[in-house]
Design a protein around this motif. Sequence first.
Motif, short mmCIF file in Angstrom:
data_model
loop_
_atom_site.label_atom_id
_atom_site.label_comp_id
_atom_site.label_asym_id
_atom_site.label_seq_id
_atom_site.Cartn_x
_atom_site.Cartn_y
_atom_site.Cartn_z
N VAL A 77 -63.67 -7.98 37.18
CA VAL A 77 -63.80 -9.27 36.49
C VAL A 77 -64.59 -10.24 37.35
CG1 VAL A 77 -62.49 -11.30 35.72
CG2 VAL A 77 -61.76 -9.01 35.04
N HIS B 126 -75.58 -4.16 32.56
CA HIS B 126 -74.25 -4.66 32.87
C HIS B 126 -73.17 -4.06 31.98
CE1 HIS B 126 -77.08 -7.77 34.36
NE2 HIS B 126 -76.24 -7.83 35.37
N GLU B 127 -73.58 -3.40 30.91
CA GLU B 127 -72.57 -2.79 30.02
C GLU B 127 -71.80 -1.70 30.74
OE1 GLU B 127 -76.50 -0.69 29.36
OE2 GLU B 127 -75.79 -2.76 29.55
N ALA C 55 -64.52 -1.81 33.30
CA ALA C 55 -63.38 -2.72 33.24
C ALA C 55 -62.46 -2.37 32.07
CB ALA C 55 -63.87 -4.15 33.12
N CYS C 56 -63.05 -2.00 30.93
CA CYS C 56 -62.22 -1.59 29.78
C CYS C 56 -61.45 -0.31 30.08
CB CYS C 56 -63.12 -1.40 28.55
SG CYS C 56 -63.84 -2.91 27.91
N LEU D 33 -68.21 -9.21 37.24
CA LEU D 33 -68.86 -9.55 35.96
C LEU D 33 -69.20 -11.03 35.88
CD1 LEU D 33 -66.82 -7.36 33.42
CD2 LEU D 33 -69.28 -7.21 33.92
N LEU E 60 -75.66 -7.70 28.12
CA LEU E 60 -75.04 -6.41 27.81
C LEU E 60 -76.06 -5.29 27.63
CD1 LEU E 60 -72.19 -7.48 25.37
CD2 LEU E 60 -72.04 -6.90 27.79
N LYS F 178 -70.57 -1.92 33.80
CA LYS F 178 -69.40 -2.53 34.44
C LYS F 178 -68.40 -3.03 33.41
CE LYS F 178 -70.03 -4.29 38.36
NZ LYS F 178 -70.45 -5.12 39.55
N VAL F 179 -68.89 -3.46 32.24
CA VAL F 179 -67.98 -3.85 31.17
C VAL F 179 -67.15 -2.66 30.71
CG1 VAL F 179 -67.85 -4.72 28.80
CG2 VAL F 179 -69.44 -5.75 30.41
#
Length: 257
Positions: free
Chosen positions: A171, A195-196, A202-203, A174, A191, A198-199
């Motif tokens: 987090v 960077h998607e 995280a999910c 990000l 996105l 790392k998203v």
Amino acid sequence: MSASLVDPEDDLPSAHYAGDFETTAIPSYDASRSESETSGFGLLNEPEPLPYVQPGGRHAMPPYGAEPAEYGHDIDAQSQAANRRGTQDLGLLVLRLGVGAILIGHGLQKAFGLLGGPGLDGWGDSLTAMGFKYADILTYVTTAGQIAAGLLLVLGLFTPVAAAGALAYLVTGLLAEAMAAHEEARLALFLSDGHEYKVFLACAVAALILTGPGRYGFDAGRGWARRPFVGSFIGLLLGVGVGVALWVLLNGGNPLG
């Protein structure tokens, strides 16, 4: 002095002798007498006979051929059905191994410069460029924490703590990348600009907090592996909250404006 003969029959009790203190007399039992006459109040006069209970009625014993009761059969069936998890634990193991390996790999890049990584010096410079305070301390803390979280996820040990720590790190990262993208006027392409990854990571970590590690790990016998519930929500909130708090305290920038 003269001796006299004694007849042995003289020592026998007479027919009317009732015995000493009437203790030798055996009372007769008359079944026709009422219950009040044979109650315990007459115990000093004559003993009460022992009762004899005929089998039957309320004293009757249950038949020996009774079938055993199937107590708890439905509960056992429901418990066995709940334990049938199919390939769920195998899928959680694959997810843990994948996320843990990524965290360990990036941590080793930061620590030793492996696989084209920045090393400790390069990672410290990156933290400074992103506007973080105490970058020299954060360099070691984030590197060691990333490697440790990855190892714990791979082993399935203290999974909620490891996943919450990884989520806090992601987090914060990000938010830092969002602020850098905004400064470069490419926040709309955030996105779709790499960077998607790392998203999604995280999910995946958040999913592990909610589902638990599964049975293939050192946490298999713990409650958060079998039936995660309240603790999972707490771990999720802590991961997000700590990540935001670290950003506010150590950076303070506005990633949206």
